[in-house]
Design a protein around this motif. Structure first.
Motif: not given
Length: 201
Positions: A11-12, A69-72, A176-178
């Motif tokens: 589920c992350g 690349l990014a995450h929530l 959020v930009l990784d």
């Protein structure tokens, strides 16, 4: 000093567990979706080597983490979790008995104001870096906002670092930009109202 291991559920959700003997045989309850599954169903993404398979450097979770690349940051009441956005289509919706085709299923308990398939975040990587576009998956969804602006069906909104998606039932998704190379989303604006993103139809 206690040794910790970090694991990820489908589920992350990311979990940090104490490393104890026989952990490979234990059942783990995910604090986000509340499913109880064997340790083997989780993926190791950090912590002690030799648990749940090969060393950290050799696990497929480590490869996925490097490619993130990014995450929530998912804020659901008192619950906090993280979902890594993958390249391509990311479908977000309410957890239900049939969450097939949903990448991020959010447990809202008895509240059902979030649709089973509510949002789509499309991640495209081009020469300038990754682009992150969010749209509603269908016309009939309850009010959803990006940075306090109401989304309409057909909108294609470009996410920027710090963008906040506000879903019904008080659920928030903080973008959020990784990616460290800048990116095509930096400083970008929303697409005009009524712009259909045809591949979602």
């Amino acid at each position: 000093m206690e040794q910790l291991i970090q694991i990820k559920h489908r589920c992350g959700a990311l979990l940090a567990l104490k490393l104890v003997p026989g952990i490979e045989k234990k059942n783990i309850t995910c604090p986000v979706c509340h499913k109880t599954e064997p340790f083997s169903e989780y993926k190791v993404c950090g912590g002690a080597a030799g648990v749940g398979g090969p060393d950290k450097e050799e696990t497929d979770m480590d490869e996925n983490t490097e490619l993130a690349l990014a995450h929530l940051d998912v804020i659901n009441g008192a619950m906090r979790s993280r979902y890594d956005l993958k390249e391509g289509r990311n479908v977000i919706g309410r957890m239900s008995s049939s969450s097939a085709g949903v990448d991020l299923a959010i447990d809202t308990g008895s509240n059902k104001h979030i649709s089973r398939k509510h949002l789509i975040i499309d991640v495209v990587v081009n020469a300038n870096g990754p682009v992150f576009k969010v749209s509603l998956s269908k016309k009939e969804v309850n009010n959803t906002y990006v940075n306090n602006e109401l989304m309409l069906y057909g909108d294609c909104i470009y996410l920027k670092p710090g963008s906040c998606i506000q879903l019904p039932d008080g659920v928030k998704l903080q973008f959020v930009l990784d990616y460290k190379g800048g990116g095509a989303n930096k400083g970008s604006n929303n697409a005009p109202r009524g712009t259909e993103y045809s591949e979602y139809n």
